[in-house]
Design a protein around this motif. Structure first.
Motif, mmCIF file in Angstrom:
data_model
loop_
_atom_site.group_PDB
_atom_site.id
_atom_site.type_symbol
_atom_site.label_atom_id
_atom_site.label_comp_id
_atom_site.label_asym_id
_atom_site.label_seq_id
_atom_site.Cartn_x
_atom_site.Cartn_y
_atom_site.Cartn_z
ATOM 1 N N GLY A 146 0.789 -1.226 0.000
ATOM 2 C CA GLY A 146 0.000 0.000 0.000
ATOM 3 C C GLY A 146 0.822 1.277 0.000
ATOM 4 N N ASP A 147 2.142 1.171 -0.127
ATOM 5 C CA ASP A 147 3.021 2.336 -0.108
ATOM 6 C C ASP A 147 3.080 2.964 -1.497
ATOM 7 O OD1 ASP A 147 4.980 4.247 0.317
ATOM 8 O OD2 ASP A 147 6.586 2.809 0.676
ATOM 9 N N PRO A 148 2.666 4.225 -1.630
ATOM 10 C CA PRO A 148 2.691 4.847 -2.957
ATOM 11 C C PRO A 148 4.101 5.067 -3.496
ATOM 12 C CG PRO A 148 1.971 6.423 -1.291
ATOM 13 C CD PRO A 148 2.095 5.096 -0.617
ATOM 14 N N LEU A 149 5.108 5.100 -2.641
ATOM 15 C CA LEU A 149 6.477 5.314 -3.109
ATOM 16 C C LEU A 149 7.190 4.034 -3.526
ATOM 17 C CD1 LEU A 149 7.877 7.965 -0.596
ATOM 18 C CD2 LEU A 149 7.342 8.273 -3.010
ATOM 19 N N ALA A 150 6.693 2.886 -3.108
ATOM 20 C CA ALA A 150 7.404 1.627 -3.344
ATOM 21 C C ALA A 150 7.708 1.396 -4.824
ATOM 22 C CB ALA A 150 6.618 0.452 -2.770
ATOM 23 N N ALA A 151 6.745 1.605 -5.689
ATOM 24 C CA ALA A 151 6.965 1.393 -7.121
ATOM 25 C C ALA A 151 7.977 2.393 -7.672
ATOM 26 C CB ALA A 151 5.651 1.502 -7.888
ATOM 27 N N LEU A 152 7.963 3.604 -7.145
ATOM 28 C CA LEU A 152 8.872 4.636 -7.644
ATOM 29 C C LEU A 152 10.307 4.401 -7.188
ATOM 30 C CD1 LEU A 152 6.680 7.813 -7.015
ATOM 31 C CD2 LEU A 152 6.867 6.443 -9.100
ATOM 32 N N LEU A 153 10.485 3.982 -5.946
ATOM 33 C CA LEU A 153 11.830 3.822 -5.391
ATOM 34 C C LEU A 153 12.590 2.669 -6.020
ATOM 35 C CD1 LEU A 153 11.184 4.494 -1.604
ATOM 36 C CD2 LEU A 153 11.876 6.101 -3.396
ATOM 37 N N GLY A 154 11.888 1.691 -6.562
ATOM 38 C CA GLY A 154 12.538 0.553 -7.200
ATOM 39 C C GLY A 154 12.884 0.784 -8.657
ATOM 40 N N ASP A 155 12.472 1.910 -9.212
ATOM 41 C CA ASP A 155 12.728 2.215 -10.616
ATOM 42 C C ASP A 155 14.035 3.004 -10.739
ATOM 43 O OD1 ASP A 155 11.370 2.425 -13.459
ATOM 44 O OD2 ASP A 155 12.276 4.379 -13.006
ATOM 45 N N GLU A 156 14.940 2.540 -11.595
ATOM 46 C CA GLU A 156 16.256 3.176 -11.714
ATOM 47 C C GLU A 156 16.179 4.639 -12.135
ATOM 48 O OE1 GLU A 156 18.754 0.866 -14.281
ATOM 49 O OE2 GLU A 156 18.954 -0.745 -12.819
ATOM 50 N N LEU A 157 15.372 4.965 -13.124
ATOM 51 C CA LEU A 157 15.289 6.341 -13.608
ATOM 52 C C LEU A 157 14.714 7.263 -12.537
ATOM 53 C CD1 LEU A 157 15.507 8.516 -15.769
ATOM 54 C CD2 LEU A 157 13.300 7.742 -16.677
ATOM 55 N N VAL A 158 13.611 6.858 -11.940
ATOM 56 C CA VAL A 158 12.976 7.680 -10.910
ATOM 57 C C VAL A 158 13.891 7.806 -9.692
ATOM 58 C CG1 VAL A 158 10.991 7.910 -9.372
ATOM 59 C CG2 VAL A 158 10.663 7.115 -11.728
ATOM 60 N N ALA A 159 14.500 6.692 -9.287
ATOM 61 C CA ALA A 159 15.411 6.730 -8.136
ATOM 62 C C ALA A 159 16.578 7.667 -8.400
ATOM 63 C CB ALA A 159 15.911 5.324 -7.809
ATOM 64 N N SER A 160 17.117 7.639 -9.620
ATOM 65 C CA SER A 160 18.252 8.517 -9.922
ATOM 66 C C SER A 160 17.852 9.985 -9.867
ATOM 67 C CB SER A 160 18.869 8.166 -11.273
ATOM 68 O OG SER A 160 17.988 8.452 -12.337
ATOM 69 N N LEU A 161 16.644 10.300 -10.311
ATOM 70 C CA LEU A 161 16.160 11.686 -10.215
ATOM 71 C C LEU A 161 15.972 12.106 -8.764
ATOM 72 C CD1 LEU A 161 13.570 11.784 -13.131
ATOM 73 C CD2 LEU A 161 15.618 13.205 -12.913
ATOM 74 N N LEU A 162 15.428 11.211 -7.958
ATOM 75 C CA LEU A 162 15.231 11.521 -6.543
ATOM 76 C C LEU A 162 16.567 11.721 -5.829
ATOM 77 C CD1 LEU A 162 12.322 9.044 -5.723
ATOM 78 C CD2 LEU A 162 12.163 11.536 -5.971
ATOM 79 N N VAL A 163 17.540 10.879 -6.134
ATOM 80 C CA VAL A 163 18.864 11.009 -5.521
ATOM 81 C C VAL A 163 19.534 12.300 -5.987
ATOM 82 C CG1 VAL A 163 21.193 10.021 -5.448
ATOM 83 C CG2 VAL A 163 19.207 8.545 -5.137
ATOM 84 N N LEU A 164 19.429 12.582 -7.272
ATOM 85 C CA LEU A 164 20.041 13.774 -7.852
ATOM 86 C C LEU A 164 19.606 15.049 -7.132
ATOM 87 C CD1 LEU A 164 21.745 14.999 -10.198
ATOM 88 C CD2 LEU A 164 19.621 15.073 -11.522
ATOM 89 N N HIS A 165 18.343 15.076 -6.727
ATOM 90 C CA HIS A 165 17.792 16.269 -6.072
ATOM 91 C C HIS A 165 17.663 16.108 -4.557
ATOM 92 C CE1 HIS A 165 17.140 18.464 -9.742
ATOM 93 N NE2 HIS A 165 16.741 17.335 -10.285
ATOM 94 N N ASP A 166 18.338 15.096 -4.016
ATOM 95 C CA ASP A 166 18.330 14.824 -2.580
ATOM 96 C C ASP A 166 16.905 14.674 -2.040
ATOM 97 O OD1 ASP A 166 19.685 14.243 -0.240
ATOM 98 O OD2 ASP A 166 19.744 16.326 0.426
ATOM 99 N N LEU A 167 16.070 13.992 -2.820
ATOM 100 C CA LEU A 167 14.677 13.759 -2.440
ATOM 101 C C LEU A 167 14.384 12.297 -2.113
ATOM 102 C CD1 LEU A 167 12.952 15.956 -5.183
ATOM 103 C CD2 LEU A 167 13.190 16.498 -2.750
ATOM 104 N N HIS A 168 15.362 11.447 -2.311
ATOM 105 C CA HIS A 168 15.139 10.015 -2.077
ATOM 106 C C HIS A 168 14.973 9.793 -0.575
ATOM 107 C CE1 HIS A 168 15.372 5.714 -2.476
ATOM 108 N NE2 HIS A 168 15.498 5.825 -3.790
ATOM 109 N N PRO A 169 13.876 9.153 -0.154
ATOM 110 C CA PRO A 169 13.626 9.003 1.282
ATOM 111 C C PRO A 169 14.480 7.944 1.980
ATOM 112 C CG PRO A 169 11.864 7.967 0.028
ATOM 113 C CD PRO A 169 12.756 8.665 -0.962
ATOM 114 N N GLU A 170 15.150 7.087 1.220
ATOM 115 C CA GLU A 170 15.971 6.049 1.830
ATOM 116 C C GLU A 170 17.395 6.561 2.038
ATOM 117 O OE1 GLU A 170 13.834 2.063 0.015
ATOM 118 O OE2 GLU A 170 15.530 2.911 -1.070
ATOM 119 N N ASP A 171 18.040 6.070 3.107
ATOM 120 C CA ASP A 171 19.433 6.449 3.337
ATOM 121 C C ASP A 171 20.340 5.668 2.387
ATOM 122 O OD1 ASP A 171 19.713 3.884 4.403
ATOM 123 O OD2 ASP A 171 19.949 4.571 6.455
#
Length: 181
Positions: free
Chosen positions: A61-86
């Motif tokens: 039921g986590d809306p971020l789960a699908a996004l965090l496992g995707d390489e392109l989306v994860a790289s964008l989140l990391v690039l902008h320091d938005l990725h919620p995982e350490d």
């Protein structure tokens, strides 16, 4: 900064470069803007597609789960320091994505950005550098998207089991002295 302000700013910079008279620089800048727009457009399209496919919810039921496992989306989140995982969670996610190599984290040197991984001898194939090389490349490729702070990967081969015991003839006995009566 709003989207409208950002768009105006990009146009101003491109106009200034064109007015400077360096046609090659102006063309390179326009190509750079197009490439960035394609990159971000692909990322946004992927986000919409992932959220639509999962009904807005990933596993559990986590809306971020699908996004965090995707390489392109994860790289964008990391690039902008938005990725919620350490960093450690992102490294684990990257390594989970390459199940053909049994890799585990042995350590991370923050100063050099070197991630030390351990693999079993069975995973490294013949025990030669070729097996470690393919595992290293797979790890580097996966980590590039999820953990770009990892700048180098060092793989150590852990022994698969206890070391072999070498059995051979014992040392030669020293000649015994003749007994005197």
């Amino acid at each position: 900064m709003s989207a409208e302000q950002a768009g105006r700013r990009v146009e101003e910079v491109l106009d200034r470069l064109a007015a400077a008279g360096d046609r090659a620089a102006a063309e390179a800048a326009e190509e750079l803007v197009r490439s960035l727009m394609d990159f971000y457009g692909s990322g946004l399209a992927r986000i919409v597609r992932l959220l639509s496919a999962s009904g807005g919810r990933g596993p559990g039921g986590d809306p971020l789960a699908a996004l965090l496992g995707d390489e392109l989306v994860a790289s964008l989140l990391v690039l902008h320091d938005l990725h919620p995982e350490d960093r450690d969670a992102r490294i684990a996610r990257a390594l989970d994505g390459i199940p053909e190599h049994a890799l585990e984290v042995a350590g991370f040197d923050e100063a050099s950005g070197t991630l030390e991984l351990r693999t079993t001898a069975a995973d490294s194939g013949c025990g030669c550098a070729a097996g470690a090389g393919s595992a290293r490349q797979a790890a580097e490729d996966a980590l590039a998207c999820f953990a770009p702070e990892v700048r180098a990967v060092d793989i150590r081969t852990a022994p698969a089991g206890p070391p072999l015991l070498q059995i051979g003839k014992g040392p030669k006995s020293a000649p015994t002295a003749a007994k005197t009566r």
